[in-house]
Design a protein around this motif. Structure first.
Motif, PDB file in Angstrom:
ATOM      1  N   ALA A  78      31.368  42.592  23.697  1.00 30.64           N
ATOM      2  CA  ALA A  78      31.438  42.795  25.192  1.00 30.64           C
ATOM      3  C   ALA A  78      31.461  41.213  25.914  1.00 30.64           C
ATOM      4  CB  ALA A  78      30.357  44.437  25.915  1.00 30.64           C
ATOM      5  N   MET A  79      30.670  40.506  26.168  1.00 32.28           N
ATOM      6  CA  MET A  79      30.506  39.499  27.156  1.00 32.28           C
ATOM      7  C   MET A  79      31.754  38.876  26.921  1.00 32.28           C
ATOM      8  SD  MET A  79      28.217  38.744  28.181  1.00 32.28           S
ATOM      9  CE  MET A  79      26.398  39.304  28.211  1.00 32.28           C
ATOM     10  N   SER A  80      32.381  38.538  26.021  1.00 34.69           N
ATOM     11  CA  SER A  80      33.417  37.476  26.161  1.00 34.69           C
ATOM     12  C   SER A  80      34.380  37.845  26.743  1.00 34.69           C
ATOM     13  CB  SER A  80      34.129  37.624  24.137  1.00 34.69           C
ATOM     14  OG  SER A  80      33.277  37.083  23.725  1.00 34.69           O
ATOM     15  N   GLN A  81      34.610  39.740  26.471  1.00 33.62           N
ATOM     16  CA  GLN A  81      35.687  40.698  27.636  1.00 33.62           C
ATOM     17  C   GLN A  81      35.284  40.285  28.867  1.00 33.62           C
ATOM     18  OE1 GLN A  81      35.816  44.126  25.009  1.00 33.62           O
ATOM     19  NE2 GLN A  81      38.089  43.370  25.042  1.00 33.62           N
ATOM     20  N   GLU A  82      34.093  40.585  29.270  1.00 41.71           N
ATOM     21  CA  GLU A  82      33.491  40.850  30.352  1.00 41.71           C
ATOM     22  C   GLU A  82      34.460  39.103  31.467  1.00 41.71           C
ATOM     23  OE1 GLU A  82      29.353  41.439  33.004  1.00 41.71           O
ATOM     24  OE2 GLU A  82      29.906  42.228  31.378  1.00 41.71           O
ATOM     25  N   LEU A  83      34.500  37.894  30.125  1.00 40.42           N
ATOM     26  CA  LEU A  83      34.598  37.007  30.768  1.00 40.42           C
ATOM     27  C   LEU A  83      35.686  36.144  30.507  1.00 40.42           C
ATOM     28  CD1 LEU A  83      31.496  34.926  29.324  1.00 40.42           C
ATOM     29  CD2 LEU A  83      31.996  35.188  31.351  1.00 40.42           C
ATOM     30  N   GLY A  84      37.067  37.515  30.294  1.00 37.03           N
ATOM     31  CA  GLY A  84      38.197  37.256  30.587  1.00 37.03           C
ATOM     32  C   GLY A  84      38.434  36.614  29.062  1.00 37.03           C
ATOM     33  N   VAL A  85      37.635  36.596  28.017  1.00 39.65           N
ATOM     34  CA  VAL A  85      38.277  36.082  26.832  1.00 39.65           C
ATOM     35  C   VAL A  85      39.273  37.321  26.356  1.00 39.65           C
ATOM     36  CG1 VAL A  85      37.421  35.272  24.087  1.00 39.65           C
ATOM     37  CG2 VAL A  85      36.362  35.047  25.913  1.00 39.65           C
ATOM     38  N   LYS A  86      40.887  36.589  25.908  1.00 41.48           N
ATOM     39  CA  LYS A  86      41.717  37.105  25.238  1.00 41.48           C
ATOM     40  C   LYS A  86      41.380  37.501  23.939  1.00 41.48           C
ATOM     41  CE  LYS A  86      46.258  37.617  26.575  1.00 41.48           C
ATOM     42  NZ  LYS A  86      48.253  36.772  27.396  1.00 41.48           N
TER      43      LYS A  86
END
Lengths: 129, 184
Positions: A78-86
């Motif tokens: 979730a954190m990765s996605q929030e930070l814009g990781v694709k």
């Protein structure tokens, strides 16, 4: 800084290696793309990611993870996605394993090897886990 | 003690969470404001200074007490990602083609004794260490060229001028150490 990561293994340790580097890079203003292939697809599988196996014989590390207050893989995803990781899931592996896009966390895109190569060609670093 | 704008308590969290939380907390601060980050993760001793350096913040200090680490980080005014520009640089020969033209100023940022030993005609001597104090002497319009012996100090002068908002600066490299032009 652009970081391209290949996640090709599906154990708990692999997941931490992938998502810790990914979130750290994204939090340091990096542009991060992860290509999940073969067992790496487990890391973004809705159910699978919550039950990733420890390497055989290393089960005793479970306590250490708890003691060190390490975030869960679900939290890191979730954190990765929030930070814009694709996230890119490998189409070919999905076909082999009979998986659908819906089996993966929201926001996952599907692509082939060329999709990854396209983003890796101008990356500052490419990491394989 | 620092004038802290915001405090982030990330005690008990392990890598990469202190960095992730710090990034998020920093987003709400204005340039020049100070974030206090309280953690117990010992990886942060190396990680947060590196994070600050990489993202253009100013790392101020680490205070450690009873296993609790308090980091102070000042928000930088670095350009947003993607906006970093390449240093404009021309060769000695390219400079000689424009030398003496209207609106062209050459700033020699070497030390006075080096300057006296020989410099390009019309060059103004402002040693690197005095750039910030003598900004008023450097034209804001026209083309400003910075030169030194081998390009290093001129590069730092370029960065200092860029940080001061000047966008009319070009570095001349390698510089006077390899100069074939006229000398005064």
């Amino acid at each position: 800084m652009k970081v391209a990561i290949i996640a090709a293994n599906g154990g708990l340790f692999d997941a931490y290696k992938v998502f810790n580097i990914a979130t750290a890079a994204a939090a340091t203003d990096g542009e991060v793309e992860i290509f999940f292939t073969f067992e790496g697809l487990n890391l973004i599988h809705r159910q699978g990611m919550n039950a990733l196996p420890m390497p055989e014989g290393k089960e005793h590390f479970a306590e250490g993870f708890q003691k060190a207050n390490v975030p869960s893989i679900g939290e890191l995803v979730a954190m990765s996605q929030e930070l814009g990781v694709k996230f890119i899931a490998c189409q070919m592996t999905m076909d082999v394993m009979g998986l659908q896009k819906e089996d993966f966390v929201d926001g996952t895109e599907v692509g082939g090897a060329v999709t990854f190569l396209g983003s890796a060609k101008d990356a500052d670093m490419t990491l394989t886990f | 003690m620092y004038n802290v704008t915001r405090t982030l308590d990330a005690k008990g969290l392990s890598c990469p969470m202190p960095v992730v939380r710090t990034k998020k907390a920093m987003e709400d601060l204005a340039p020049g404001e100070v974030l206090e980050v309280i953690v117990t993760d010992r990886g942060s001793i190396a990680d947060l200074p590196m994070w600050a350096k990489t993202t253009g913040q100013e790392y101020l200090e680490l205070i450690e007490e009873n296993g609790v680490l308090t980091h102070y980080i000042k928000k930088g005014s670095a350009p947003e990602k993607g906006e970093t520009t390449e240093m404009k640089t021309i060769t000695n020969e390219e400079y000689l083609e424009v030398a003496g033209q209207d609106g062209v100023t050459l700033i020699d940022v070497r030390e006075p004794d080096e300057f006296e030993a020989g410099h390009a005609p019309g060059a103004v001597n402002i040693p690197l260490g005095q750039i910030d104090d003598r900004l008023a002497e450097i034209p804001e319009t026209g083309d400003v060229y910075v030169i030194c012996r081998s390009g290093g100090r001129a590069g730092r002068a370029y960065e200092a001028l860029e940080a001061a908002g000047r966008d009319n600066v070009t570095r001349v490299a390698p510089g006077m150490g390899d100069w074939d032009g006229p000398v005064e």
